[in-house]
Design a protein around this motif. Sequence first.
Motif, PDB file in Angstrom:
ATOM      1  N   GLY A   1      -7.740  68.284   6.537  1.00 26.87           N
ATOM      2  CA  GLY A   1      -8.799  67.290   6.774  1.00 26.87           C
ATOM      3  C   GLY A   1      -9.881  66.911   5.806  1.00 26.87           C
ATOM      4  N   TYR A   2      -9.676  67.950   4.686  1.00 28.55           N
ATOM      5  CA  TYR A   2     -10.258  67.559   3.211  1.00 28.55           C
ATOM      6  C   TYR A   2     -10.252  67.048   2.517  1.00 28.55           C
ATOM      7  N   ALA A   3      -8.739  67.679   2.321  1.00 30.91           N
ATOM      8  CA  ALA A   3      -7.903  67.750   1.245  1.00 30.91           C
ATOM      9  C   ALA A   3      -6.568  67.229   1.234  1.00 30.91           C
ATOM     10  N   ALA A   4      -6.172  65.989   2.311  1.00 29.39           N
ATOM     11  CA  ALA A   4      -4.651  65.058   2.834  1.00 29.39           C
ATOM     12  C   ALA A   4      -3.846  65.694   1.392  1.00 29.39           C
ATOM     13  N   HIS A   5      -4.751  64.667   0.485  1.00 29.07           N
ATOM     14  CA  HIS A   5      -3.443  64.891  -0.766  1.00 29.07           C
ATOM     15  C   HIS A   5      -2.739  66.555  -1.495  1.00 29.07           C
ATOM     16  N   GLU A   6      -2.980  67.858  -1.049  1.00 29.77           N
ATOM     17  CA  GLU A   6      -3.157  68.548  -2.185  1.00 29.77           C
ATOM     18  C   GLU A   6      -1.863  68.921  -1.149  1.00 29.77           C
ATOM     19  N   LYS A   7      -1.106  68.364  -0.983  1.00 30.06           N
ATOM     20  CA  LYS A   7       0.395  68.549  -0.270  1.00 30.06           C
ATOM     21  C   LYS A   7       0.761  69.863  -0.455  1.00 30.06           C
ATOM     22  N   GLU A   8       1.574  69.900  -2.265  1.00 24.87           N
ATOM     23  CA  GLU A   8       2.198  70.525  -2.830  1.00 24.87           C
ATOM     24  C   GLU A   8       1.547  72.504  -2.582  1.00 24.87           C
ATOM     25  N   VAL A   9       0.067  72.389  -2.717  1.00 22.29           N
ATOM     26  CA  VAL A   9      -0.384  73.573  -2.672  1.00 22.29           C
ATOM     27  C   VAL A   9      -0.125  74.437  -1.093  1.00 22.29           C
ATOM     28  N   LEU A  10      -0.851  73.359  -0.258  1.00 26.37           N
ATOM     29  CA  LEU A  10      -0.566  73.261   1.015  1.00 26.37           C
ATOM     30  C   LEU A  10       0.945  73.575   1.738  1.00 26.37           C
ATOM     31  N   GLN A  11       2.270  73.702   1.366  1.00 25.09           N
ATOM     32  CA  GLN A  11       3.335  73.765   1.456  1.00 25.09           C
ATOM     33  C   GLN A  11       3.979  74.917   0.664  1.00 25.09           C
ATOM     34  N   ALA A  12       3.391  75.371  -0.502  1.00 30.55           N
ATOM     35  CA  ALA A  12       3.364  76.737  -0.848  1.00 30.55           C
ATOM     36  C   ALA A  12       2.868  77.976  -0.320  1.00 30.55           C
ATOM     37  N   ILE A  13       1.273  77.568   0.541  1.00 31.41           N
ATOM     38  CA  ILE A  13       1.256  78.095   1.770  1.00 31.41           C
ATOM     39  C   ILE A  13       1.919  78.356   2.765  1.00 31.41           C
ATOM     40  N   ALA A  14       2.396  77.055   2.433  1.00 34.53           N
ATOM     41  CA  ALA A  14       3.197  77.229   4.392  1.00 34.53           C
ATOM     42  C   ALA A  14       4.783  78.140   3.594  1.00 34.53           C
ATOM     43  N   ASP A  15       5.508  78.370   3.121  1.00 35.51           N
ATOM     44  CA  ASP A  15       6.525  78.970   2.410  1.00 35.51           C
ATOM     45  C   ASP A  15       6.117  80.538   2.204  1.00 35.51           C
ATOM     46  N   ALA A  16       5.202  80.519   1.355  1.00 36.60           N
ATOM     47  CA  ALA A  16       5.000  82.231   1.031  1.00 36.60           C
ATOM     48  C   ALA A  16       4.084  83.096   2.561  1.00 36.60           C
ATOM     49  N   ARG A  17       3.772  82.039   3.637  1.00 39.26           N
ATOM     50  CA  ARG A  17       3.381  82.673   5.031  1.00 39.26           C
ATOM     51  C   ARG A  17       4.522  83.232   5.598  1.00 39.26           C
ATOM     52  N   SER A  18       5.622  82.438   5.463  1.00 35.93           N
ATOM     53  CA  SER A  18       7.190  81.783   6.214  1.00 35.93           C
ATOM     54  C   SER A  18       7.964  83.985   5.687  1.00 35.93           C
ATOM     55  N   LYS A  19       8.298  83.363   4.198  1.00 33.06           N
ATOM     56  CA  LYS A  19       8.126  84.680   4.238  1.00 33.06           C
ATOM     57  C   LYS A  19       7.850  85.719   4.597  1.00 33.06           C
ATOM     58  N   LEU A  20       6.481  86.449   4.556  1.00 34.51           N
ATOM     59  CA  LEU A  20       5.812  87.256   4.507  1.00 34.51           C
ATOM     60  C   LEU A  20       6.398  87.379   5.812  1.00 34.51           C
ATOM     61  N   VAL A  21       6.065  86.776   6.955  1.00 34.15           N
ATOM     62  CA  VAL A  21       6.870  87.144   8.178  1.00 34.15           C
ATOM     63  C   VAL A  21       7.757  87.915   8.949  1.00 34.15           C
TER      64      VAL A  21
ATOM     65  N   GLU B   1       3.425  86.649  -3.293  1.00 32.52           N
ATOM     66  CA  GLU B   1       3.498  84.990  -3.353  1.00 32.52           C
ATOM     67  C   GLU B   1       2.053  84.573  -2.264  1.00 32.52           C
ATOM     68  N   LEU B   2       1.741  85.068  -1.266  1.00 35.97           N
ATOM     69  CA  LEU B   2       0.825  83.939  -0.750  1.00 35.97           C
ATOM     70  C   LEU B   2      -0.306  84.473  -0.756  1.00 35.97           C
ATOM     71  N   SER B   3      -0.447  85.585  -1.495  1.00 37.99           N
ATOM     72  CA  SER B   3      -2.035  85.871  -2.586  1.00 37.99           C
ATOM     73  C   SER B   3      -2.423  84.631  -3.956  1.00 37.99           C
ATOM     74  N   SER B   4      -0.678  84.487  -4.186  1.00 36.06           N
ATOM     75  CA  SER B   4      -1.115  83.492  -5.144  1.00 36.06           C
ATOM     76  C   SER B   4      -1.233  82.136  -4.806  1.00 36.06           C
ATOM     77  N   ALA B   5      -0.084  81.700  -3.689  1.00 30.75           N
ATOM     78  CA  ALA B   5      -0.756  80.828  -3.382  1.00 30.75           C
ATOM     79  C   ALA B   5      -2.378  80.501  -2.624  1.00 30.75           C
ATOM     80  N   LEU B   6      -2.641  81.282  -2.464  1.00 31.18           N
ATOM     81  CA  LEU B   6      -4.028  80.998  -1.301  1.00 31.18           C
ATOM     82  C   LEU B   6      -5.184  81.406  -2.880  1.00 31.18           C
TER      83      LEU B   6
ATOM     84  N   LEU C   1      -5.158  77.308  -3.624  1.00 31.65           N
ATOM     85  CA  LEU C   1      -6.334  76.816  -2.577  1.00 31.65           C
ATOM     86  C   LEU C   1      -7.177  77.006  -3.162  1.00 31.65           C
ATOM     87  N   LEU C   2      -7.930  77.817  -3.095  1.00 33.48           N
ATOM     88  CA  LEU C   2      -9.517  78.200  -3.710  1.00 33.48           C
ATOM     89  C   LEU C   2      -9.058  77.733  -4.866  1.00 33.48           C
ATOM     90  N   VAL C   3      -8.917  76.832  -6.050  1.00 27.78           N
ATOM     91  CA  VAL C   3      -8.763  76.062  -6.480  1.00 27.78           C
ATOM     92  C   VAL C   3      -8.893  74.615  -6.356  1.00 27.78           C
TER      93      VAL C   3
END
Length: 187
Positions: A63-83, A97-102, A105-107
């Motif tokens: 909702g705040y950072a809609a244009h940050e798609k690549e970071v959000l996609q990296a998180i989604a991909d890493a989450r899928s791998k973890l699951v 990988e998920l920790s790195s993506a998170l 996100l904090l940046v």
Amino acid sequence: MKRSTWIWVIIGAVVLLAVFSGISTYNSLVSAETSVAGKFSQIDNNLQRRADLIPNLVNTVKGYAAHEKEVLQAIADARSKLVGAQTPAEKAAADAELSSALSRLLVVVENYPTLKADTQFSRLMDELAGTENRIAVARKDYNDAVEQYNVKIRQFPGSLYASMFGFGPKEFFKAAPGSEKAPEVKF
């Protein structure tokens, strides 16, 4: 008693001692192996908890950072791998990988002061921090159980029974290569 009777009594006592020793050692190995599986299950539970928190966090950030798609996609991909990870090594790599993506996100969050002030985001970050602590404790407990189990199957007489009954060494939960370096944060 005759001498031959004493010999049979001694042989019987030695056989009974060996049988009881074998049963005791076998039960000890089963107990240690079950403990390892239980501890791994706790890592799994906490990683799943973390994976379940991620979509809520990502949706809040979207909702705040809609244009940050690549970071959000990296998180989604890493989450899928973890699951989907099965072994301790796969889970460790996916977790890194998920920790790195998170951390990326904090940046992104640093660029959105209103997001940092959002109560839902703050609550999710607190939940995530608590989950990270639980994961660290579960990893330590698992590695301690693996160490105890691996020692049991290598020490005498456990090594004899372990090889006889098919008990093999367990894999430690290891950090992914490169995770010893702190993530680089640039503003």
